[in-house]
Enzyme design. Structure first.
Site, short mmCIF file in Angstrom:
data_model
loop_
_atom_site.label_atom_id
_atom_site.label_comp_id
_atom_site.label_asym_id
_atom_site.label_seq_id
_atom_site.Cartn_x
_atom_site.Cartn_y
_atom_site.Cartn_z
N THR A 116 -0.02 -3.00 -2.79
CA THR A 116 -0.13 -4.38 -3.17
C THR A 116 -0.94 -4.51 -4.38
OG1 THR A 116 -1.54 -6.48 -2.34
CG2 THR A 116 -2.09 -4.25 -1.29
N ASP A 117 -0.64 -5.69 -5.04
CA ASP A 117 -1.47 -6.04 -6.16
C ASP A 117 -2.80 -6.34 -5.99
OD1 ASP A 117 -1.02 -8.65 -4.96
OD2 ASP A 117 -0.17 -9.48 -6.85
N GLU A 118 -3.19 -6.55 -4.68
CA GLU A 118 -4.71 -7.08 -4.27
C GLU A 118 -5.54 -5.97 -4.38
OE1 GLU A 118 -4.69 -9.67 -0.98
OE2 GLU A 118 -2.80 -10.11 -1.21
N TYR A 140 -8.74 -6.23 4.16
CA TYR A 140 -6.99 -5.77 3.81
C TYR A 140 -7.06 -5.10 2.39
CZ TYR A 140 -2.24 -6.41 2.23
OH TYR A 140 -0.94 -6.07 1.84
N LYS A 144 -6.14 -1.16 2.01
CA LYS A 144 -4.99 -0.42 1.29
C LYS A 144 -5.32 0.18 0.01
CE LYS A 144 -1.13 -1.96 1.62
NZ LYS A 144 -0.04 -1.27 2.46
#
Ligand code: NAD
Ligand code: TYD
Length: 328
Positions: A116-118, A140, A144
């Protein structure tokens, strides 16, 4: 290709499995069926189903038998739940990714991690490239990011053919109603309040789920081992713009429906991804936000049998915990 799709009963994994099965791949799905996993998402998709957790070495070995590649979607995916209960995030992203990597290493199987970009955190201006430092803010995104680093270490240390594909915010059919877009669509359809966190000016980079599924396929087939590829959507929008557009499609009075509520702790202000590298593999987003959002609203309106069991089950208790006091 014979493909193992971990987390294939979820939102993006099932879209990916459908695409690949239709293109002639032999698909095996390994999924624990958490609250977010729905076997009905795979209806009509030819596949072999293995029910189990990625952190279970026996299930991972059973599912990976004789496959050419593994694509790992399996994850806990909601930031708000990671703030309330981080435990499963650490287990699935940490131990789970490790068990899959080991199984792939022993068999010499190409491994794609869906990320994810997060993991990059928030960016005020410009866009993240694959070289941007990792600076995750939530349990989260931090777990990741940890998984991504472990994946890269299996390339550097063991020469396993690994690829990492970092997507921006996805939307489309079959997304669990805990996430912004389906939550707002379903609340608007029911005439319920639309809880906007903070000032509503946080920006997300929206990617239609089928575009992401195709992007992951490009990375799987054409990516260079050891590399990371960003797959970002074509449009950036503030949350309040998204919510107002949903009300335009569904109908209703925005001033009566929208409720600004207490912000999410550690809320990233803006995500933006540069997708130049994956474009070099021949991928391009095909669905713009207005068109994709209209299709998504129509899908939820036309498929109450998909979301009714969710809205009437455990989700009610979650919703009450998450929004009860915020909405007064
Ligand atoms: P989802 O929550 O809809 O589905 C996750 C699936 O994984 C479910 O079927 C669940 O049962 C399964 N699962 C969870 N823990 C498991 C475990 N320990 N073992 C086996 N299966 C398990 O998620 P999604 O939105 O489809 O996201 C899929 C992947 O894409 C995730 O890795 C996520 O981080 C990533 N991603 C999501 C987005 C987004 O906007 N949704 C954006 C970029 C990247
Ligand atoms: P979300 O769908 O949870 O995705 P992510 O946090 O992974 O980006 O949220 C998208 C944006 O919408 C995010 O800025 C938080 C905001 N949001 C709300 O304002 N209200 C809500 O009820 C939810 C679920 C999200």
């Amino acid at each position: 290709m014979k493909l193992l799709v971990c987390g294939g009963a979820g939102f993006i994994g099932s879209n990916f499995a459908r695409l690949r099965a239709a293109a002639g791949d032999d698909v095996v799905v390994l999924d624990k069926l958490t609250y977010a996993g729905r076997p009905e998402n795979l209806m009509g998709v030819g596949h072999r189903f293995v029910h189990g957790a990625i952190e279970d070495p026996e299930k991972a070995a059973e599912a990976m038998d004789d496959v050419d590649a593994v694509v790992n979607f399996a994850a806990e995916t909601h930031v708000d739940r990671s703030i309330a209960e981080p435990d499963a995030f650490v287990r699935t992203h940490g131990q789970g990714t490790y068990v899959l990597l080991e199984a792939a290493r022993v068999r010499g199987v190409r491994y794609v991690q869906v990320s994810t970009d997060e993991v990059y955190g928030s960016i005020a201006e410009g866009s993240f490239t694959e070289k941007s430092p990792l600076a995750p803010s939530s349990p989260y995104s931090a777990t990741k990011a940890g998984a991504d680093l472990l994946v890269s270490s299996y390339f550097d240390t063991f020469g396993l053919e690994t690829l990492i594909c970092r997507g921006s915010n996805n939307y489309g059919p079959n997304q669990h109603p805990e996430k912004l877009i389906p939550l707002m669509i379903l609340n608007a359809l029911h005439g319920d309040k639309l809880p906007v966190y903070g000032d509503g000016l946080n920006v997300r980079n929206w990617l239609f789920v089928e575009d992401f599924a195709r992007g992951i396929g490009h990375v799987l087939e054409h990516g260079a081992p050891g590399e990371v590829y960003n797959v970002g959507g074509p449009d950036e929008e503030t949350n309040i713009t998204v919510v107002r557009r949903i009300i335009e499609f569904v109908g209703g009075n925005p001033d009566a429906l929208i409720d600004y509520v207490t912000d999410r702790p550690g809320h990233d202000r803006r995500y933006s991804l540069s997708s130049e590298k994956v474009r070099g593999l021949g991928w391009e987003a095909q669905v713009h936000f207005d068109e994709g959002l209209e299709q998504t609203v129509a899908w939820y309106r036309d498929n109450p049998e998909w979301w009714e069991p969710i809205r009437s089950g455990d989700y009610r208790a979650y919703y009450e915990r998450q929004y009860g006091t915020r909405l007064g």
